[in-house]
Design an enzyme around this catalytic site. Sequence first.
Site, PDB file in Angstrom:
ATOM      1  N   ASP A 174      14.676   8.813   5.525  1.00 22.76           N
ATOM      2  CA  ASP A 174      13.394   8.739   4.822  1.00 22.76           C
ATOM      3  C   ASP A 174      13.576   8.465   3.336  1.00 22.76           C
ATOM      4  O   ASP A 174      12.654   7.958   2.685  1.00 22.76           O
ATOM      5  CB  ASP A 174      12.613  10.045   5.000  1.00 22.76           C
ATOM      6  CG  ASP A 174      11.979  10.162   6.375  1.00 22.76           C
ATOM      7  OD1 ASP A 174      11.834   9.123   7.049  1.00 22.76           O
ATOM      8  OD2 ASP A 174      11.637  11.290   6.781  1.00 22.76           O
ATOM      9  N   GLN A 195       9.319  16.209  10.955  1.00 22.82           N
ATOM     10  CA  GLN A 195       8.393  15.143  11.339  1.00 22.82           C
ATOM     11  C   GLN A 195       6.999  15.681  11.599  1.00 22.82           C
ATOM     12  O   GLN A 195       5.999  15.015  11.286  1.00 22.82           O
ATOM     13  CB  GLN A 195       8.913  14.421  12.583  1.00 22.82           C
ATOM     14  CG  GLN A 195      10.142  13.572  12.327  1.00 22.82           C
ATOM     15  CD  GLN A 195       9.938  12.591  11.184  1.00 22.82           C
ATOM     16  OE1 GLN A 195       9.038  11.756  11.215  1.00 22.82           O
ATOM     17  NE2 GLN A 195      10.777  12.679  10.163  1.00 22.82           N
ATOM     18  N   HIS A 244       4.364  15.726   8.705  1.00 18.43           N
ATOM     19  CA  HIS A 244       3.768  14.497   8.180  1.00 18.43           C
ATOM     20  C   HIS A 244       2.265  14.450   8.402  1.00 18.43           C
ATOM     21  O   HIS A 244       1.508  14.020   7.544  1.00 18.43           O
ATOM     22  CB  HIS A 244       4.400  13.270   8.848  1.00 18.43           C
ATOM     23  CG  HIS A 244       5.622  12.766   8.154  1.00 18.43           C
ATOM     24  ND1 HIS A 244       5.588  12.232   6.889  1.00 18.43           N
ATOM     25  CD2 HIS A 244       6.908  12.707   8.555  1.00 18.43           C
ATOM     26  CE1 HIS A 244       6.812  11.868   6.539  1.00 18.43           C
ATOM     27  NE2 HIS A 244       7.636  12.148   7.526  1.00 18.43           N
ATOM     28  N   HIS A 246      -3.582 -38.850  20.941  1.00 20.78           N
ATOM     29  CA  HIS A 246      -2.187 -38.516  20.662  1.00 20.78           C
ATOM     30  C   HIS A 246      -1.276 -39.659  21.122  1.00 20.78           C
ATOM     31  O   HIS A 246      -0.374 -40.091  20.404  1.00 20.78           O
ATOM     32  CB  HIS A 246      -1.781 -37.227  21.404  1.00 20.78           C
ATOM     33  CG  HIS A 246      -2.228 -35.971  20.743  1.00 20.78           C
ATOM     34  ND1 HIS A 246      -3.543 -35.660  20.531  1.00 20.78           N
ATOM     35  CD2 HIS A 246      -1.502 -34.918  20.239  1.00 20.78           C
ATOM     36  CE1 HIS A 246      -3.634 -34.486  19.946  1.00 20.78           C
ATOM     37  NE2 HIS A 246      -2.403 -34.012  19.749  1.00 20.78           N
ATOM     38  N   TYR A 253       0.856  -1.188   0.000  1.00 23.81           N
ATOM     39  CA  TYR A 253       0.000   0.000   0.000  1.00 23.81           C
ATOM     40  C   TYR A 253       0.889   1.235   0.000  1.00 23.81           C
ATOM     41  O   TYR A 253       1.748   1.389   0.866  1.00 23.81           O
ATOM     42  CB  TYR A 253      -0.921   0.023   1.226  1.00 23.81           C
ATOM     43  CG  TYR A 253      -1.913   1.169   1.144  1.00 23.81           C
ATOM     44  CD1 TYR A 253      -3.104   1.028   0.437  1.00 23.81           C
ATOM     45  CD2 TYR A 253      -1.630   2.396   1.716  1.00 23.81           C
ATOM     46  CE1 TYR A 253      -3.996   2.085   0.332  1.00 23.81           C
ATOM     47  CE2 TYR A 253      -2.508   3.462   1.613  1.00 23.81           C
ATOM     48  CZ  TYR A 253      -3.688   3.291   0.912  1.00 23.81           C
ATOM     49  OH  TYR A 253      -4.565   4.348   0.787  1.00 23.81           O
ATOM     50  N   GLU A 261       9.550   5.990  16.968  1.00 22.23           N
ATOM     51  CA  GLU A 261       9.834   5.520  15.610  1.00 22.23           C
ATOM     52  C   GLU A 261      11.246   5.922  15.191  1.00 22.23           C
ATOM     53  O   GLU A 261      12.036   5.102  14.727  1.00 22.23           O
ATOM     54  CB  GLU A 261       8.809   6.129  14.652  1.00 22.23           C
ATOM     55  CG  GLU A 261       9.016   5.754  13.200  1.00 22.23           C
ATOM     56  CD  GLU A 261       8.072   6.504  12.279  1.00 22.23           C
ATOM     57  OE1 GLU A 261       7.919   6.070  11.123  1.00 22.23           O
ATOM     58  OE2 GLU A 261       7.487   7.528  12.702  1.00 22.23           O
ATOM     59  N   HIS A 262      11.574   7.208  15.361  1.00 22.89           N
ATOM     60  CA  HIS A 262      12.912   7.724  15.059  1.00 22.89           C
ATOM     61  C   HIS A 262      13.516   8.338  16.315  1.00 22.89           C
ATOM     62  O   HIS A 262      12.832   9.071  17.038  1.00 22.89           O
ATOM     63  CB  HIS A 262      12.858   8.831  13.986  1.00 22.89           C
ATOM     64  CG  HIS A 262      12.112   8.469  12.752  1.00 22.89           C
ATOM     65  ND1 HIS A 262      10.796   8.840  12.545  1.00 22.89           N
ATOM     66  CD2 HIS A 262      12.496   7.783  11.649  1.00 22.89           C
ATOM     67  CE1 HIS A 262      10.405   8.399  11.359  1.00 22.89           C
ATOM     68  NE2 HIS A 262      11.403   7.748  10.798  1.00 22.89           N
TER      69      HIS A 262
END
Length: 441
Positions: free
Chosen positions: A368, A265, A268, A427, A136, A334-335
């Site tokens: 990025d 950032q 975004h 079993h 995606y 994340e970063h």
Amino acid sequence: MAEFLSTLDADFSTRLEAITKARCRGGGAPSCIEQTAEIVARIEREGENAVRDFARRWDGLSDADPLRMETEAISEAAKRISPQEERALSVAHARIRTFHEHQHASACHPSACDVREPSGMRLEARVSAIESVALYVPGGRHPYPSTLLMTGIPARLAGVRRLVVATPSTRRTLSPLLAAALRLLDIDEVYCLGGAQAIAALALGCESIPPVDLIAGPGNAWVNEAKRQLFGRVGIDTLAGPSEVLILADSSAEPAWLAADLIAQAEHDVDACAMLICNDEETIKATCEEVERQLALLPENSVAPSSWEKNGLCLLVEDLAQDAPPIVKRLAPEHAQVIARDARALARQIECAGCVFVGAYAPTALGDYVAGTNHVLPTAGAARFASGLNVETFTRRTTTVEASRSALSELAPHAVVLARAEGLEAHARSLEIRDEASRDT
């Protein structure tokens, strides 16, 4: 103005815990959850009729338009990129591929194994590629060819046979740069669908879209929620939330550079998190002033000012090396960027982060696009238990067991004891019937 916290505050731990919980909340807004569930249910019930209805409403397709983009249209669009764009795309493609090739071949990558025992027992683990994968690629205000490279290159290296792309494409037009990235990856199965309807169509399949085994790539709240609701019926890479950066800095850092990285950032998404930890109050003050000055230079439609106002965070600590790493561990960003004296030593203390950028000349924006590492990374605190997208994301491990008669005789009695202890008589008998036969011959 961004929120300000200090480790000297009596309520510091409580306030930081509240911020952490807010970032790590699961699921989307109730309206998003309900609407996504309706989209998934309709596509499952009505198939392509529902997909086309949603495509008319949200993807700008007419009843006569095929859902899949023609290969010739992709090739024609790819020809319209500028020489500078073509060069930049080639550099990014080469660097991302090189890094992931090394990652795939390194000792850290779990390879196949083959264990043979004297008794005749043989245990194997084989690594194979997932058969069909959908990538995606968000559309929104701008195309994201970088995301296509980040997801498509490791998938190709893993050996995925059928690679599909879904991307919002109003009126079935592709940006030349995205089309050129598709050509680099040799992908020609492209669907002009976005949002939850794209995820549901790819997971469930319809007349024009065969279903896939795994869906990878970030998206908006509806994409994320659809992946969450459909996980189990289709594999997913991760649940990606809004982007975030946490910068560790001391007085040696340039406030203008810190501000630029925070804003990068923040732009975004209105829900993106831009955070700064610093042991120098004057540097924090100067950085915040720079943020306000630089925000005023952005286009009027930028979401960065709202993001900074809503989610900006500045943390004052006494000792950067001692106080910052535990905070990073709690936030698991994340970063993470480290712009300080002896940045490398401080970076080595960071474990819970999707990617760590070390030094003043390694901003998150480099990763990025062209550093070579992957920019599809865990968000919302998921770096505590998850890793960024990589070649392994697109592989599966299959184990096999092969036993000789003597191996069965040696091991079966122990397995029988455990089976009966767990109340699984069939079993036990499955083992005994073979063991008894082997002892009679």
